[in-house]
Design a protein around this motif. Structure first.
Motif, PDB file in Angstrom:
ATOM      1  N   ILE A  86     -22.981 -12.762  21.124  1.00 26.95           N
ATOM      2  CA  ILE A  86     -24.579 -12.981  20.765  1.00 26.95           C
ATOM      3  C   ILE A  86     -24.980 -14.208  20.415  1.00 26.95           C
ATOM      4  CG2 ILE A  86     -26.313 -12.783  19.272  1.00 26.95           C
ATOM      5  CD1 ILE A  86     -25.172  -9.181  19.326  1.00 26.95           C
ATOM      6  N   ALA A  87     -24.320 -14.669  19.138  1.00 20.71           N
ATOM      7  CA  ALA A  87     -24.438 -16.037  19.061  1.00 20.71           C
ATOM      8  C   ALA A  87     -24.305 -17.800  19.808  1.00 20.71           C
ATOM      9  CB  ALA A  87     -23.718 -17.117  17.504  1.00 20.71           C
ATOM     10  N   ALA A  88     -22.947 -17.038  20.567  1.00 19.26           N
ATOM     11  CA  ALA A  88     -22.487 -18.281  21.480  1.00 19.26           C
ATOM     12  C   ALA A  88     -24.142 -17.780  22.732  1.00 19.26           C
ATOM     13  CB  ALA A  88     -21.756 -18.124  22.544  1.00 19.26           C
ATOM     14  N   ARG A  89     -24.372 -16.873  22.909  1.00 14.62           N
ATOM     15  CA  ARG A  89     -25.694 -17.440  24.003  1.00 14.62           C
ATOM     16  C   ARG A  89     -27.098 -17.833  23.832  1.00 14.62           C
ATOM     17  NH1 ARG A  89     -24.673 -11.627  24.806  1.00 14.62           N
ATOM     18  NH2 ARG A  89     -26.695 -10.582  23.779  1.00 14.62           N
ATOM     19  N   HIS A  90     -26.770 -18.126  22.054  1.00 11.17           N
ATOM     20  CA  HIS A  90     -27.817 -18.838  21.239  1.00 11.17           C
ATOM     21  C   HIS A  90     -27.551 -20.727  21.481  1.00 11.17           C
ATOM     22  CE1 HIS A  90     -31.226 -15.867  20.911  1.00 11.17           C
ATOM     23  NE2 HIS A  90     -29.919 -14.953  20.741  1.00 11.17           N
ATOM     24  N   GLY A  91     -26.779 -20.432  21.999  1.00 13.46           N
ATOM     25  CA  GLY A  91     -25.961 -21.408  21.864  1.00 13.46           C
ATOM     26  C   GLY A  91     -25.639 -22.165  20.415  1.00 13.46           C
ATOM     27  N   CYS A  92     -25.434 -21.633  19.737  1.00 16.80           N
ATOM     28  CA  CYS A  92     -24.660 -21.358  18.266  1.00 16.80           C
ATOM     29  C   CYS A  92     -22.852 -20.675  18.109  1.00 16.80           C
ATOM     30  CB  CYS A  92     -25.788 -20.409  17.194  1.00 16.80           C
ATOM     31  SG  CYS A  92     -26.916 -20.773  17.901  1.00 16.80           S
ATOM     32  N   HIS A  93     -22.055 -21.828  17.842  1.00 15.05           N
ATOM     33  CA  HIS A  93     -20.674 -21.227  17.509  1.00 15.05           C
ATOM     34  C   HIS A  93     -20.160 -22.181  16.482  1.00 15.05           C
ATOM     35  CE1 HIS A  93     -21.010 -21.496  21.824  1.00 15.05           C
ATOM     36  NE2 HIS A  93     -21.470 -22.697  21.610  1.00 15.05           N
ATOM     37  N   PRO A  94     -18.993 -21.384  15.864  1.00 16.39           N
ATOM     38  CA  PRO A  94     -18.157 -21.086  14.796  1.00 16.39           C
ATOM     39  C   PRO A  94     -18.174 -23.049  14.634  1.00 16.39           C
ATOM     40  CG  PRO A  94     -17.273 -19.574  15.717  1.00 16.39           C
ATOM     41  CD  PRO A  94     -17.455 -20.590  16.989  1.00 16.39           C
ATOM     42  N   LEU A  95     -17.905 -23.341  13.318  1.00 13.69           N
ATOM     43  CA  LEU A  95     -18.327 -24.728  12.594  1.00 13.69           C
ATOM     44  C   LEU A  95     -16.352 -25.479  13.150  1.00 13.69           C
ATOM     45  CD1 LEU A  95     -19.983 -25.260   9.332  1.00 13.69           C
ATOM     46  CD2 LEU A  95     -20.875 -25.221  11.885  1.00 13.69           C
ATOM     47  N   ARG A  96     -15.697 -24.352  12.824  1.00 17.94           N
ATOM     48  CA  ARG A  96     -14.529 -24.869  13.362  1.00 17.94           C
ATOM     49  C   ARG A  96     -13.595 -23.930  13.757  1.00 17.94           C
ATOM     50  NH1 ARG A  96     -10.993 -28.235   9.146  1.00 17.94           N
ATOM     51  NH2 ARG A  96     -12.738 -29.583  10.058  1.00 17.94           N
ATOM     52  N   GLY A  97     -14.052 -22.724  13.658  1.00 20.58           N
ATOM     53  CA  GLY A  97     -13.062 -21.620  13.954  1.00 20.58           C
ATOM     54  C   GLY A  97     -13.436 -20.498  13.171  1.00 20.58           C
ATOM     55  N   VAL A  98     -12.519 -19.540  13.663  1.00 26.20           N
ATOM     56  CA  VAL A  98     -12.699 -17.344  12.919  1.00 26.20           C
ATOM     57  C   VAL A  98     -11.446 -18.019  11.804  1.00 26.20           C
ATOM     58  CG1 VAL A  98     -12.533 -15.279  13.431  1.00 26.20           C
ATOM     59  CG2 VAL A  98     -13.689 -17.029  14.964  1.00 26.20           C
ATOM     60  N   ALA A  99     -11.511 -17.263  10.706  1.00 24.65           N
ATOM     61  CA  ALA A  99     -10.235 -17.425   9.486  1.00 24.65           C
ATOM     62  C   ALA A  99     -10.528 -15.813   8.962  1.00 24.65           C
ATOM     63  CB  ALA A  99     -11.003 -18.215   8.357  1.00 24.65           C
ATOM     64  N   THR A 100      -8.707 -15.586   8.664  1.00 20.76           N
ATOM     65  CA  THR A 100      -9.260 -14.055   8.118  1.00 20.76           C
ATOM     66  C   THR A 100      -8.667 -14.550   6.677  1.00 20.76           C
ATOM     67  OG1 THR A 100      -8.249 -13.435  10.107  1.00 20.76           O
ATOM     68  CG2 THR A 100      -7.236 -11.947   8.012  1.00 20.76           C
ATOM     69  N   GLU A 159      -6.947 -12.819   3.631  1.00 18.99           N
ATOM     70  CA  GLU A 159      -6.423 -11.562   2.754  1.00 18.99           C
ATOM     71  C   GLU A 159      -6.199 -10.430   3.643  1.00 18.99           C
ATOM     72  OE1 GLU A 159      -6.971 -11.553  -1.189  1.00 18.99           O
ATOM     73  OE2 GLU A 159      -5.750 -13.608  -1.669  1.00 18.99           O
ATOM     74  N   ASP A 160      -6.126 -10.759   4.807  1.00 22.91           N
ATOM     75  CA  ASP A 160      -5.965  -9.429   5.690  1.00 22.91           C
ATOM     76  C   ASP A 160      -7.744  -8.068   5.231  1.00 22.91           C
ATOM     77  OD1 ASP A 160      -4.084  -9.778   7.399  1.00 22.91           O
ATOM     78  OD2 ASP A 160      -2.543  -9.176   5.555  1.00 22.91           O
ATOM     79  N   ILE A 161      -8.346  -9.063   4.560  1.00 21.56           N
ATOM     80  CA  ILE A 161     -10.022  -8.235   4.154  1.00 21.56           C
ATOM     81  C   ILE A 161     -10.688  -8.170   5.051  1.00 21.56           C
ATOM     82  CG2 ILE A 161     -11.132  -8.191   2.468  1.00 21.56           C
ATOM     83  CD1 ILE A 161      -9.020  -7.696   0.741  1.00 21.56           C
ATOM     84  N   TYR A 162     -11.374  -9.560   5.521  1.00 26.64           N
ATOM     85  CA  TYR A 162     -12.180 -10.350   6.402  1.00 26.64           C
ATOM     86  C   TYR A 162     -12.239 -10.960   7.265  1.00 26.64           C
ATOM     87  CZ  TYR A 162     -15.575  -8.315   2.727  1.00 26.64           C
ATOM     88  OH  TYR A 162     -16.233  -7.908   1.817  1.00 26.64           O
ATOM     89  N   ARG A 163     -11.993 -10.754   8.468  1.00 25.93           N
ATOM     90  CA  ARG A 163     -12.408 -11.978   9.167  1.00 25.93           C
ATOM     91  C   ARG A 163     -13.538 -13.033   9.430  1.00 25.93           C
ATOM     92  NH1 ARG A 163     -12.388 -10.497  15.489  1.00 25.93           N
ATOM     93  NH2 ARG A 163     -11.641 -13.183  15.729  1.00 25.93           N
ATOM     94  N   LEU A 164     -13.998 -14.142   9.657  1.00 28.23           N
ATOM     95  CA  LEU A 164     -15.387 -14.595   9.078  1.00 28.23           C
ATOM     96  C   LEU A 164     -14.971 -15.900   9.459  1.00 28.23           C
ATOM     97  CD1 LEU A 164     -15.561 -16.053   5.535  1.00 28.23           C
ATOM     98  CD2 LEU A 164     -13.522 -14.660   6.108  1.00 28.23           C
ATOM     99  N   THR A 165     -16.199 -16.274   9.588  1.00 29.31           N
ATOM    100  CA  THR A 165     -16.819 -17.853  10.482  1.00 29.31           C
ATOM    101  C   THR A 165     -17.957 -18.418   9.860  1.00 29.31           C
ATOM    102  OG1 THR A 165     -16.737 -19.187  12.323  1.00 29.31           O
ATOM    103  CG2 THR A 165     -17.627 -17.328  12.627  1.00 29.31           C
ATOM    104  N   TYR A 166     -18.418 -19.252   9.975  1.00 26.02           N
ATOM    105  CA  TYR A 166     -19.861 -20.205   9.880  1.00 26.02           C
ATOM    106  C   TYR A 166     -19.859 -20.353  11.307  1.00 26.02           C
ATOM    107  CZ  TYR A 166     -19.584 -20.639   4.557  1.00 26.02           C
ATOM    108  OH  TYR A 166     -19.582 -20.004   3.717  1.00 26.02           O
ATOM    109  N   VAL A 167     -20.985 -20.299  11.820  1.00 27.68           N
ATOM    110  CA  VAL A 167     -21.742 -21.313  12.319  1.00 27.68           C
ATOM    111  C   VAL A 167     -22.958 -21.816  12.440  1.00 27.68           C
ATOM    112  CG1 VAL A 167     -20.961 -19.176  14.491  1.00 27.68           C
ATOM    113  CG2 VAL A 167     -23.466 -18.850  13.290  1.00 27.68           C
ATOM    114  N   ARG A 168     -23.386 -22.932  13.296  1.00 30.53           N
ATOM    115  CA  ARG A 168     -24.711 -23.536  13.591  1.00 30.53           C
ATOM    116  C   ARG A 168     -25.786 -22.669  13.876  1.00 30.53           C
ATOM    117  NH1 ARG A 168     -25.447 -27.069   9.233  1.00 30.53           N
ATOM    118  NH2 ARG A 168     -23.153 -28.530   9.793  1.00 30.53           N
ATOM    119  N   GLY A 169     -26.657 -21.977  13.400  1.00 29.16           N
ATOM    120  CA  GLY A 169     -27.885 -21.229  14.011  1.00 29.16           C
ATOM    121  C   GLY A 169     -28.860 -21.709  13.917  1.00 29.16           C
TER     122      GLY A 169
END
Length: 146
Positions: free
Chosen positions: A104-118, A120-130
């Motif tokens: 969804i974010a990519a459809r708006h031209g918004c992509h992760p600042l660096r990538g997707v991180a995990t 401690e096997d609790i969260y997958r997360l990333t920052y995108v520039r909205g």
């Protein structure tokens, strides 16, 4: 004192683009308005304050974003916030499917600042520039498997 968080306000350069981004992620528009007058001058601390606003709400009903696009005074363009800057940092959302949210974010031209991180096997997360350079954290709780 019993306080609660009312909303987070974010100034944007293009209200329609910001609304499209956040509603595609699942927020709903509660209302829209154009505000001006002495009450807004006083509350905001800007003479001649005039803005288009939209209030959005998360699906759980607990979180709200107030987006505003200044008509007067002119909006001040700044460099996009960096993750290590002091001050307002980011808005964060839990999402059930991080990959779907990133599509969804990519459809708006918004992509992760660096990538997707995990974390401690609790969260997958990333920052995108909205929209308007807003940093948006998207996080999927891996303990909540369907």
């Amino acid at each position: 004192m019993d306080i609660k968080l009312e909303n987070v306000g974010i100034a944007v350069r293009d209200l329609e683009a910001a609304i499209a981004f956040f509603t595609d992620l699942g927020l709903t528009v509660l209302g829209r308005d154009t505000v001006s007058g002495s009450w807004t001058d006083t509350a905001v601390g800007l003479d001649g304050n005039h803005a288009n606003i939209a209030m959005l709400q998360t699906p759980d009903g607990l979180g709200r974003l107030e987006l505003f696009e200044y008509l007067h005074p002119d909006a001040i363009e700044t460099e996009p916030t960096q993750p290590n800057e002091i001050g307002m940092h980011r808005v964060a959302f839990s999402v059930p499917d991080l990959d779907a949210a990133l599509e969804i974010a990519a459809r708006h031209g918004c992509h992760p600042l660096r990538g997707v991180a995990t974390y401690e096997d609790i969260y997958r997360l990333t920052y995108v520039r909205g929209p308007s350079g807003i940093i948006v954290m998207l996080a999927q709780d891996l303990r909540q498997s369907d």
